[in-house]
Design a protein around this motif. Structure first.
Motif, PDB file in Angstrom:
ATOM      1  N   UNK A 151       7.568   1.063  13.123  1.00  0.00           N
ATOM      2  CA  UNK A 151       8.251   2.250  12.584  1.00  0.00           C
ATOM      3  C   UNK A 151       7.286   3.108  11.771  1.00  0.00           C
ATOM      4  N   UNK A 152       6.411   2.442  11.008  1.00  0.00           N
ATOM      5  CA  UNK A 152       5.410   3.175  10.227  1.00  0.00           C
ATOM      6  C   UNK A 152       4.487   3.962  11.150  1.00  0.00           C
ATOM      7  N   UNK A 153       4.086   3.322  12.260  1.00  0.00           N
ATOM      8  CA  UNK A 153       3.213   3.994  13.230  1.00  0.00           C
ATOM      9  C   UNK A 153       3.953   5.154  13.901  1.00  0.00           C
ATOM     10  N   UNK A 154       5.250   4.935  14.169  1.00  0.00           N
ATOM     11  CA  UNK A 154       6.050   5.959  14.861  1.00  0.00           C
ATOM     12  C   UNK A 154       6.153   7.237  14.024  1.00  0.00           C
ATOM     13  N   UNK A 155       6.395   7.056  12.725  1.00  0.00           N
ATOM     14  CA  UNK A 155       6.477   8.216  11.848  1.00  0.00           C
ATOM     15  C   UNK A 155       5.078   8.528  11.326  1.00  0.00           C
ATOM     16  N   UNK A 156       4.450   9.483  11.914  1.00  0.00           N
ATOM     17  CA  UNK A 156       3.051   9.784  11.590  1.00  0.00           C
ATOM     18  C   UNK A 156       2.857  10.164  10.126  1.00  0.00           C
ATOM     19  N   UNK A 157       3.966  10.583   9.484  1.00  0.00           N
ATOM     20  CA  UNK A 157       3.900  10.901   8.054  1.00  0.00           C
ATOM     21  C   UNK A 157       3.438   9.693   7.257  1.00  0.00           C
ATOM     22  N   UNK A 158       3.834   8.484   7.712  1.00  0.00           N
ATOM     23  CA  UNK A 158       3.538   7.262   6.970  1.00  0.00           C
ATOM     24  C   UNK A 158       2.378   6.470   7.555  1.00  0.00           C
ATOM     25  N   UNK A 159       1.923   6.842   8.767  1.00  0.00           N
ATOM     26  CA  UNK A 159       0.870   6.059   9.424  1.00  0.00           C
ATOM     27  C   UNK A 159      -0.460   6.130   8.677  1.00  0.00           C
ATOM     28  N   UNK A 160      -0.607   7.117   7.798  1.00  0.00           N
ATOM     29  CA  UNK A 160      -1.812   7.225   6.977  1.00  0.00           C
ATOM     30  C   UNK A 160      -1.489   7.140   5.485  1.00  0.00           C
ATOM     31  N   UNK A 161      -0.234   6.818   5.170  1.00  0.00           N
ATOM     32  CA  UNK A 161       0.212   6.784   3.769  1.00  0.00           C
ATOM     33  C   UNK A 161      -0.198   5.455   3.146  1.00  0.00           C
ATOM     34  N   UNK A 162      -0.991   5.511   2.088  1.00  0.00           N
ATOM     35  CA  UNK A 162      -1.641   4.329   1.532  1.00  0.00           C
ATOM     36  C   UNK A 162      -0.646   3.291   1.010  1.00  0.00           C
ATOM     37  N   UNK A 163       0.475   3.748   0.424  1.00  0.00           N
ATOM     38  CA  UNK A 163       1.444   2.818  -0.155  1.00  0.00           C
ATOM     39  C   UNK A 163       2.095   1.965   0.934  1.00  0.00           C
ATOM     40  N   UNK A 164       2.512   2.603   2.024  1.00  0.00           N
ATOM     41  CA  UNK A 164       3.145   1.867   3.124  1.00  0.00           C
ATOM     42  C   UNK A 164       2.163   0.910   3.793  1.00  0.00           C
ATOM     43  N   UNK A 165       0.927   1.362   4.024  1.00  0.00           N
ATOM     44  CA  UNK A 165      -0.063   0.527   4.692  1.00  0.00           C
ATOM     45  C   UNK A 165      -0.477  -0.651   3.815  1.00  0.00           C
ATOM     46  N   UNK A 166      -0.583  -0.428   2.523  1.00  0.00           N
ATOM     47  CA  UNK A 166      -0.919  -1.516   1.607  1.00  0.00           C
ATOM     48  C   UNK A 166       0.187  -2.563   1.585  1.00  0.00           C
ATOM     49  N   UNK A 167       1.429  -2.110   1.630  1.00  0.00           N
ATOM     50  CA  UNK A 167       2.565  -3.043   1.675  1.00  0.00           C
ATOM     51  C   UNK A 167       2.530  -3.875   2.947  1.00  0.00           C
ATOM     52  N   UNK A 168       2.121  -3.262   4.057  1.00  0.00           N
ATOM     53  CA  UNK A 168       2.001  -3.995   5.317  1.00  0.00           C
ATOM     54  C   UNK A 168       0.922  -5.068   5.217  1.00  0.00           C
ATOM     55  N   UNK A 169      -0.210  -4.728   4.608  1.00  0.00           N
ATOM     56  CA  UNK A 169      -1.295  -5.700   4.437  1.00  0.00           C
ATOM     57  C   UNK A 169      -0.820  -6.882   3.597  1.00  0.00           C
ATOM     58  N   UNK A 170      -0.138  -6.583   2.500  1.00  0.00           N
ATOM     59  CA  UNK A 170       0.394  -7.640   1.632  1.00  0.00           C
ATOM     60  C   UNK A 170       1.395  -8.501   2.382  1.00  0.00           C
ATOM     61  N   UNK A 171       2.233  -7.865   3.201  1.00  0.00           N
ATOM     62  CA  UNK A 171       3.228  -8.600   3.977  1.00  0.00           C
ATOM     63  C   UNK A 171       2.551  -9.564   4.948  1.00  0.00           C
ATOM     64  N   UNK A 172       1.596  -9.075   5.736  1.00  0.00           N
ATOM     65  CA  UNK A 172       0.907  -9.932   6.701  1.00  0.00           C
ATOM     66  C   UNK A 172       0.219 -11.100   6.000  1.00  0.00           C
ATOM     67  N   UNK A 173      -0.427 -10.830   4.884  1.00  0.00           N
ATOM     68  CA  UNK A 173      -1.120 -11.892   4.146  1.00  0.00           C
ATOM     69  C   UNK A 173      -0.143 -12.933   3.615  1.00  0.00           C
ATOM     70  N   UNK A 174       1.040 -12.488   3.201  1.00  0.00           N
ATOM     71  CA  UNK A 174       2.028 -13.427   2.664  1.00  0.00           C
ATOM     72  C   UNK A 174       2.522 -14.399   3.723  1.00  0.00           C
ATOM     73  N   UNK A 175       2.427 -14.005   4.992  1.00  0.00           N
ATOM     74  CA  UNK A 175       2.816 -14.896   6.086  1.00  0.00           C
ATOM     75  C   UNK A 175       1.603 -15.540   6.758  1.00  0.00           C
TER      76      UNK A 175
END
Length: 520
Positions: A151-175
């Motif tokens: 969904x983040x990739x789909x909405x290009x507004x967020x595909x470069x948004x640092x807060x959303x991408x950082x949350x994704x990194x934290x999420x992947x690391x947590x799993x």
């Protein structure tokens, strides 16, 4: 404090009730007020504010004020009432949906949070910068998280948004999916301190310490300001690698930047110095930490334990209680470990059996593991075996492995076989266990059993893991394995090793010649 007019105020709790009245001030209630919500500390106060919003707010203001009420309720752990307020809003905003999604994620009700996001999109509302970070916290598995990523990739507004991408990194690391996190991290055009700390933490939690430190160096060179969380994470990697020089640099950095030595950072420094062999330096740091919380005491006691200073560790344990800091489960693990490493068998048994009564701590499997280790080191293998089979929880591979190791030292075949029988179920592919039992059989000259173990290894295609070692040179950690040729300087290293070997042989020959001449 904001005063609610008598005409509009809800009835106060009955006389003698412990529930407080709503906060008051010298001004009459203003429908646009929001400050009063920050002063509410009890559900009844929130309910009074809720009543005032319904009674005095205009229709176009009510939904906005209710959204703010929801935010305050979620922040005060009053999620059930927040749900009721949310259902009352005629046209919930993205802010209201975000707040509820966040509340569900924080309270382990992720499924409801994901469903609420679907409702939000069905009503035609667009997400904002906070939607996806909150939604990720509501995800309970990698599959859902990857769906949010799409969904983040789909909405290009967020595909470069640092807060959303950082949350994704934290999420992947947590799993534990560090690879996906790293791919995302490397593609980010902009990274802040939270992004760097998130990826470094991911590597350290997966015990990939060397890669975590390499990323830390990249972070330093990038010019991003380093914070306390980053330093705690790096110190953990240094402690596990024995990377003393990097750890010392972190310590000097905290002094140079005048970073406050909070309990977690202080504990990390103590732990690093202790595990790198400098218990005296660890003790110096311990003395300088201004707020000695339980983390700091645990690190100091644990450091003394691994250095064999059992008496000193117990003294610190008593000092800790005298200072008013209550021991926790980790404290008891450290103290029991200190007794184990110092041979204080009776003291260790005394502390273990007093955990419930004196410290109100129920022994868990790690505490039983410490007791078993204590008994095994003292050669009390039968007593250790009794502890294992009578403990209130199922023993794990660590406990049986501890017993097997102790049997190898005493060549106790009977107990070794009992331990190995369990380990073949719990750790069927652990080559080290098979090597130990094989050595025990060999010491007793039971060659048929040695051959049987080798056949199990061969038939099960169990590969023996090669030994490896780590060394830090010029702030760089180098890893070597037996017959390793991956290092960029491997040829030069092997050439030097051969020269050293030849030199040692020559010197050894000369020494024997000299000894022979002296005898003559």
């Amino acid at each position: 404090m904001l005063k609610v007019s008598a005409a509009n105020r809800l009835p106060s709790p009955s006389k003698g009730s412990k529930q407080p009245a709503a906060p008051t001030s010298n001004n009459d209630y203003n429908p646009s007020h929001l400050q009063i919500l920050k002063k509410c500390t009890h559900l009844i106060q929130f309910k009074q504010v809720h009543a005032q919003i319904i009674k005095t707010s205009l229709q176009n203001q009510a939904d906005r004020h209710l959204s703010k009420l929801i935010e305050a309720l979620v922040g005060s752990a009053n999620l059930p009432y927040a749900c009721l307020v949310f259902d009352q809003i005629t046209q919930p905003s993205t802010f209201a949906f975000n707040t509820m999604i966040k509340g569900y994620g924080t309270n382990n009700l992720g499924r409801k949070g994901v469903y609420l996001y679907s409702q939000m999109r069905f009503q035609g509302l667009n997400p904002d910068n906070f939607t996806y970070p909150f939604l990720l916290k509501a995800c309970n598995g990698l599959k859902q998280g990857k769906g949010v990523h799409s969904l983040v990739v789909k909405y290009k507004t967020f595909s470069l948004e640092i807060h959303s991408l950082t949350s994704l990194i934290t999420f992947y690391c947590s799993f534990g999916d560090v690879e996906s996190a790293r791919l995302l991290f490397d593609r980010m055009p902009e990274k802040n301190v939270v992004t760097w700390t998130g990826i470094i933490t991911g590597y350290v939690k997966q015990k990939r310490y060397k890669e975590g430190i390499e990323l830390f160096y990249q972070m330093k060179n990038s010019g991003v300001e380093i914070n306390e969380l980053t330093l705690v994470c790096v110190l953990s990697a240094c402690a596990n690698l024995g990377a003393l020089e990097i750890g010392k640099w972190v310590h000097e950095y905290t002094n140079r930047k005048r970073i406050f030595l909070n309990p977690k950072l202080g504990a990390a420094l103590i732990d690093m110095y202790a595990k790198c062999g400098h218990i005296d330096k660890a003790s110096q740091v311990f003395q300088t930490v201004p707020c000695k919380g339980v983390y700091v005491w645990n690190a100091m006691i644990g450091g003394l334990a691994i250095h064999g200073y059992g008496i000193e560790a117990i003294d610190r344990f008593m000092e800790m209680q005298g200072s008013g800091v209550k021991p926790d489960g980790i404290t008891l693990i450290a103290v029991l470990s200190a007794c184990s490493h110092s041979g204080l068998v009776e003291k260790g048994k005394e502390i273990f059996h007093s955990m419930r009564k004196d410290y109100e701590i129920e022994p868990n499997i790690k505490h039983y593991g410490c007791l078993v280790d204590l008994l095994c080191r003292a050669g009390l293998l039968n007593e250790a075996y009794e502890v294992i089979i009578n403990m209130p929880m199922e023993p794990n591979a660590v406990l049986w492995g501890t017993l097997l190791n102790a049997c190898a030292a005493t060549t106790n075949v009977e107990l070794a076989e009992a331990a190995m029988q369990q380990l073949m179920v719990l750790e069927p592919s652990n080559d080290g266990n098979y090597v130990l039992i094989s050595n025990i059989y060999a010491a007793k000259k039971r060659w048929d059993d040695v051959a049987r173990i080798r056949k199990i290894l061969k038939d099960g295609q169990i590969v023996r893991n090669p030994g490896h070692s780590l060394i830090e040179v010029d702030n760089i950690v180098h890893e070597f394995m037996i017959g390793d040729g991956r290092h960029p300087c491997s040829e030069e290293i092997y050439d030097m090793l051969e020269k050293v070997t030849l030199t040692l042989k020559e010197q050894s020959g000369r020494l024997w010649n000299c000894l022979g001449a002296s005898k003559c």
